[in-house]
Design a protein around this motif. Sequence first.
Motif, short mmCIF file in Angstrom:
data_model
loop_
_atom_site.label_atom_id
_atom_site.label_comp_id
_atom_site.label_asym_id
_atom_site.label_seq_id
_atom_site.Cartn_x
_atom_site.Cartn_y
_atom_site.Cartn_z
N VAL A 138 12.61 -6.31 5.92
CA VAL A 138 11.29 -5.77 5.65
C VAL A 138 10.46 -5.87 6.92
CG1 VAL A 138 9.21 -5.98 4.24
CG2 VAL A 138 11.44 -6.49 3.24
N ASP A 139 9.99 -4.71 7.40
CA ASP A 139 9.12 -4.65 8.57
C ASP A 139 7.72 -4.30 8.08
OD1 ASP A 139 11.21 -5.06 10.43
OD2 ASP A 139 11.77 -2.95 10.26
N ILE A 140 6.78 -5.23 8.24
CA ILE A 140 5.39 -4.95 7.89
C ILE A 140 4.80 -4.20 9.08
CG2 ILE A 140 3.16 -5.90 7.20
CD1 ILE A 140 5.33 -6.49 5.14
N CYS A 141 4.59 -2.90 8.90
CA CYS A 141 4.19 -2.01 9.99
C CYS A 141 2.68 -1.88 10.14
CB CYS A 141 4.74 -0.62 9.78
SG CYS A 141 6.50 -0.57 9.69
N GLY A 142 1.96 -2.26 9.10
CA GLY A 142 0.52 -2.10 9.16
C GLY A 142 -0.16 -2.75 7.98
N ILE A 143 -1.46 -2.82 8.09
CA ILE A 143 -2.31 -3.37 7.04
C ILE A 143 -3.32 -2.29 6.68
CG2 ILE A 143 -4.04 -5.13 6.48
CD1 ILE A 143 -1.36 -6.40 6.83
N SER A 144 -3.54 -2.13 5.39
CA SER A 144 -4.51 -1.14 4.93
C SER A 144 -5.60 -1.83 4.13
CB SER A 144 -3.79 -0.12 4.03
OG SER A 144 -4.72 0.82 3.53
N LEU A 145 -6.81 -1.37 4.31
CA LEU A 145 -7.92 -1.91 3.53
C LEU A 145 -7.91 -1.28 2.15
CD1 LEU A 145 -10.77 -1.81 6.20
CD2 LEU A 145 -9.50 -3.79 5.40
N CYS B 130 0.84 -1.20 0.00
CA CYS B 130 0.00 0.00 0.00
C CYS B 130 0.88 1.25 0.00
CB CYS B 130 -0.90 0.00 1.22
SG CYS B 130 -1.90 1.47 1.41
N GLY B 131 1.96 1.19 0.74
CA GLY B 131 2.88 2.31 0.84
C GLY B 131 3.96 2.00 1.84
N LEU B 132 4.78 3.00 2.09
CA LEU B 132 5.84 2.87 3.08
C LEU B 132 5.51 3.76 4.27
CD1 LEU B 132 8.83 2.90 0.62
CD2 LEU B 132 7.92 0.95 1.83
N SER B 133 5.83 3.27 5.44
CA SER B 133 5.51 3.99 6.67
C SER B 133 6.58 5.03 6.96
CB SER B 133 5.42 3.00 7.82
OG SER B 133 5.17 3.67 9.02
N ALA B 134 6.15 6.25 7.13
CA ALA B 134 7.09 7.34 7.42
C ALA B 134 7.10 7.62 8.92
CB ALA B 134 6.67 8.59 6.67
N ASN B 135 8.18 8.24 9.34
CA ASN B 135 8.22 8.67 10.74
C ASN B 135 7.67 10.09 10.84
OD1 ASN B 135 10.27 10.42 9.93
ND2 ASN B 135 11.89 9.05 10.59
N LEU B 136 7.48 10.57 12.03
CA LEU B 136 6.88 11.88 12.26
C LEU B 136 7.70 12.99 11.62
CD1 LEU B 136 4.71 13.61 13.58
CD2 LEU B 136 6.10 13.64 15.65
N GLY B 137 9.02 12.91 11.70
CA GLY B 137 9.88 13.95 11.14
C GLY B 137 9.70 14.11 9.65
N SER B 138 9.57 13.02 8.91
CA SER B 138 9.41 13.14 7.46
C SER B 138 8.00 13.60 7.12
CB SER B 138 9.74 11.82 6.76
OG SER B 138 8.84 10.82 7.12
N LEU C 282 11.43 11.21 -1.15
CA LEU C 282 11.11 9.98 -1.87
C LEU C 282 11.54 8.74 -1.11
CD1 LEU C 282 12.01 10.98 -5.53
CD2 LEU C 282 9.75 10.87 -4.48
N GLY C 283 12.52 8.87 -0.23
CA GLY C 283 13.05 7.73 0.49
C GLY C 283 12.39 7.48 1.83
N ARG C 284 11.23 8.07 2.06
CA ARG C 284 10.58 7.87 3.35
C ARG C 284 10.19 6.41 3.52
NH1 ARG C 284 4.50 10.02 3.78
NH2 ARG C 284 3.61 8.09 3.04
N GLY C 285 10.28 5.94 4.74
CA GLY C 285 9.96 4.55 5.03
C GLY C 285 11.12 3.60 4.77
N VAL C 286 12.29 4.15 4.48
CA VAL C 286 13.48 3.33 4.20
C VAL C 286 14.65 3.89 5.00
CG1 VAL C 286 15.12 2.59 2.44
CG2 VAL C 286 12.70 2.76 1.87
N LYS C 287 15.40 2.98 5.64
CA LYS C 287 16.61 3.37 6.37
C LYS C 287 17.79 2.69 5.72
CE LYS C 287 18.91 2.92 10.77
NZ LYS C 287 19.07 1.95 11.85
N ILE C 288 18.83 3.45 5.43
CA ILE C 288 20.03 2.94 4.76
C ILE C 288 21.20 3.00 5.74
CG2 ILE C 288 21.66 3.35 2.87
CD1 ILE C 288 18.87 2.52 1.92
#
Length: 126
Positions: free
Chosen positions: A113-120, A39-47, A58-64
Amino acid sequence: MGENKEYLSATQENGSIHISQEVIASIAALAASEVEGVCGLSANLGSDIAELLGRKNLGRGVKITIHDDSIAIDCYVVALFGYSVIDIAKNVQERVVTAVESMTGATVRSVNVDICGISLPKETKK
């Protein structure tokens, strides 16, 4: 070269090449978002706040994390309901490794890969 940013660096015949961790994160995020069931990538509050202020990340939800010449990638994914989360995670890993290695020439050591949530799924309107 930057504000506490890590760079993947390579010395070439004509000079040096430096690839920012933000560029690598963008490549990984775009590759992950193309996987069916994501569905998408989970962003943190700062982004989220940065996007409200007009800074698109564009890189939100990814840590390198860059270790010498290899890269470790963490993807925080929101899956669509009804898809196998195991299949989604495996496909994200494969797609991210292929995209990052082919575009940067670097070795991807791991993709977590961390599945952080499920979206309908969105209901279609008639």
